[in-house]
Each structure stands twice: as C-alpha cells, then as structure tokens.
Motif scaffolding. Structure first.
Motif, PDB file in Angstrom:
ATOM      1  N   ARG A  31       0.782  -1.273  -0.026  1.00 15.66           N
ATOM      2  CA  ARG A  31      -0.223  -0.185   0.005  1.00 15.66           C
ATOM      3  C   ARG A  31       0.797   1.187   0.137  1.00 15.66           C
ATOM      4  O   ARG A  31       1.760   1.412   0.611  1.00 15.66           O
ATOM      5  CB  ARG A  31      -0.915  -0.081   1.141  1.00 15.66           C
ATOM      6  CG  ARG A  31      -1.878  -1.122   1.191  1.00 15.66           C
ATOM      7  CD  ARG A  31      -3.065  -0.886   2.219  1.00 15.66           C
ATOM      8  NE  ARG A  31      -3.938  -2.042   2.184  1.00 15.66           N
ATOM      9  CZ  ARG A  31      -5.063  -2.060   1.220  1.00 15.66           C
ATOM     10  NH1 ARG A  31      -5.368  -0.901   0.447  1.00 15.66           N
ATOM     11  NH2 ARG A  31      -5.707  -2.916   1.278  1.00 15.66           N
ATOM     12  N   THR A  61       2.204   4.650   0.907  1.00 13.68           N
ATOM     13  CA  THR A  61       1.921   5.413   2.406  1.00 13.68           C
ATOM     14  C   THR A  61       1.577   6.934   2.200  1.00 13.68           C
ATOM     15  O   THR A  61       1.459   7.601   3.317  1.00 13.68           O
ATOM     16  CB  THR A  61       3.457   5.451   3.027  1.00 13.68           C
ATOM     17  OG1 THR A  61       4.352   5.881   2.324  1.00 13.68           O
ATOM     18  CG2 THR A  61       4.196   3.882   3.316  1.00 13.68           C
ATOM     19  N   ARG A  62       1.712   7.437   0.887  1.00 12.34           N
ATOM     20  CA  ARG A  62       1.082   8.750   0.827  1.00 12.34           C
ATOM     21  C   ARG A  62       1.099   8.675  -0.790  1.00 12.34           C
ATOM     22  O   ARG A  62       1.261   7.699  -1.492  1.00 12.34           O
ATOM     23  CB  ARG A  62       2.370   9.560   1.112  1.00 12.34           C
ATOM     24  CG  ARG A  62       3.551   9.844   0.404  1.00 12.34           C
ATOM     25  CD  ARG A  62       4.543  10.676   0.805  1.00 12.34           C
ATOM     26  NE  ARG A  62       5.612  10.664  -0.176  1.00 12.34           N
ATOM     27  CZ  ARG A  62       6.916  10.212   0.339  1.00 12.34           C
ATOM     28  NH1 ARG A  62       7.260   9.931   1.361  1.00 12.34           N
ATOM     29  NH2 ARG A  62       8.114  10.165  -0.614  1.00 12.34           N
ATOM     30  N   ALA A  93       4.402   0.371   1.416  1.00 12.11           N
ATOM     31  CA  ALA A  93       4.347  -0.588   2.810  1.00 12.11           C
ATOM     32  C   ALA A  93       3.949  -2.024   2.531  1.00 12.11           C
ATOM     33  O   ALA A  93       2.806  -2.139   1.700  1.00 12.11           O
ATOM     34  CB  ALA A  93       3.351   0.018   3.623  1.00 12.11           C
ATOM     35  N   PHE A  98       9.021  -0.650   4.661  1.00 11.08           N
ATOM     36  CA  PHE A  98       8.708   0.602   3.938  1.00 11.08           C
ATOM     37  C   PHE A  98       9.716   0.763   2.819  1.00 11.08           C
ATOM     38  O   PHE A  98      10.896   1.221   3.058  1.00 11.08           O
ATOM     39  CB  PHE A  98       8.363   1.903   4.777  1.00 11.08           C
ATOM     40  CG  PHE A  98       7.315   1.503   5.674  1.00 11.08           C
ATOM     41  CD1 PHE A  98       6.141   2.071   5.517  1.00 11.08           C
ATOM     42  CD2 PHE A  98       7.604   1.013   7.078  1.00 11.08           C
ATOM     43  CE1 PHE A  98       5.017   1.558   6.451  1.00 11.08           C
ATOM     44  CE2 PHE A  98       6.699   0.503   7.918  1.00 11.08           C
ATOM     45  CZ  PHE A  98       5.554   1.004   7.797  1.00 11.08           C
ATOM     46  N   LYS A 131      -3.025   7.704  -1.129  1.00 11.42           N
ATOM     47  CA  LYS A 131      -2.388   7.037   0.267  1.00 11.42           C
ATOM     48  C   LYS A 131      -3.231   6.012   0.410  1.00 11.42           C
ATOM     49  O   LYS A 131      -4.540   6.276   0.589  1.00 11.42           O
ATOM     50  CB  LYS A 131      -2.540   8.151   1.429  1.00 11.42           C
ATOM     51  CG  LYS A 131      -2.082   7.783   2.692  1.00 11.42           C
ATOM     52  CD  LYS A 131      -2.002   8.634   3.519  1.00 11.42           C
ATOM     53  CE  LYS A 131      -1.905   7.999   5.111  1.00 11.42           C
ATOM     54  NZ  LYS A 131      -1.919   8.881   6.115  1.00 11.42           N
ATOM     55  N   LEU A 181      -1.406   1.926   8.315  1.00 11.30           N
ATOM     56  CA  LEU A 181      -0.755   3.096   7.966  1.00 11.30           C
ATOM     57  C   LEU A 181      -0.270   3.927   9.222  1.00 11.30           C
ATOM     58  O   LEU A 181      -1.162   4.288   9.574  1.00 11.30           O
ATOM     59  CB  LEU A 181      -0.649   3.578   6.667  1.00 11.30           C
ATOM     60  CG  LEU A 181      -0.699   2.618   5.066  1.00 11.30           C
ATOM     61  CD1 LEU A 181      -0.976   3.614   4.098  1.00 11.30           C
ATOM     62  CD2 LEU A 181       0.466   1.998   4.920  1.00 11.30           C
TER      63      LEU A 181
END
Length: 136
Positions: free
Chosen positions: A10, A12-13, A32, A48, A66, A134
C-alpha cells in the motif's frame, strides 16, 4: 545476472509526481509491504520501500492515493550522494517497470485493470496491509 523485484503493498502517501529538466515525468512513493511472518508479539511487521516510477508515472499518480493497494515489478537501484554536512548517504530504491492497481479507487476493495498495465492476482499467502494500518 538477475535484478528483479515483485512487491504488493500500500502507498504510504500520494505519489509525488515531478518533472525533470527535460520534461520527463517521474513519480516517487513509499510502498508498505507486509512481511510473510509474525514478530515475537504475534504481529506482522511491514517494510517501507522507496520506489521510483518513470513509465506511466502520471497514470499511477492520477488513479492512486495514500493507502491504495498496488503491485509492482522492477529493479533494485543503489546510489549515493553527499549531504549538506559532507557525509556520504547511500540510497536504495526500486525502479518500477510495471504496476497494477489491485483495488478500485472508489471502493478500495475490488481489483481493476488499468489500460496501461495488466492485472496480477494476489495469492492467498500474501498478507494485506489495510489503509488503516499505515502509521501516517
């Protein structure tokens, strides 16, 4: 010699989309990725991983946000630079060759196929990081 990486994780931003001086778009993001085992406390940790995307960076930026679940393939690229204090800083990034959206932008759960990329299926053994997991 082989240098190939495949990851599911996923964002993270949101993807940081920029243009080079020559006008080429590049996107940078952190993915992530859950580890395949649990730690001593029984929880699954995540790594990460810093990534760069050059091909279709605008598409990835436009259709993700995100927490979006994506898969990527690419190569590990290392580098270094001297920071403002004159210290050597080493970097490791994944340079993305291919990406797939693994859920729709609106529902957050249904796989979709992007016109520029072919969809890959997540196997049952890969843990999934939810957007709520997250830390930011």
């Amino acid at each position: 010699m082989l240098n190939q990486v495949a990851l599911i994780g996923r964002l993270t931003r949101d993807v940081d989309l920029r243009k080079t001086q020559s006008g080429k778009e590049v996107g940078q993001f952190i993915l992530a990725v859950n580890r395949s085992y649990k730690n001593a406390q029984g929880n699954v940790d995540a790594d990460f991983i810093s990534c760069q995307v050059w091909h279709n960076a605008d598409v990835l930026s436009k259709y993700t946000h995100k927490g979006s679940l994506i898969s990527i393939t690419g190569q590990i690229q290392t580098g270094s630079y001297d920071n403002k204090q004159g210290q050597r800083v080493y970097t490791t990034d994944i340079v993305v060759d291919h990406f797939d959206f693994l859920e729709s932008k609106s529902s957050g759960t249904q796989p979709i196929q992007n016109n520029h990329q072919s969809q890959q299926q997540n196997d049952d053994q890969t843990p999934i990081i939810s957007g709520d997991d997250l830390p930011f």
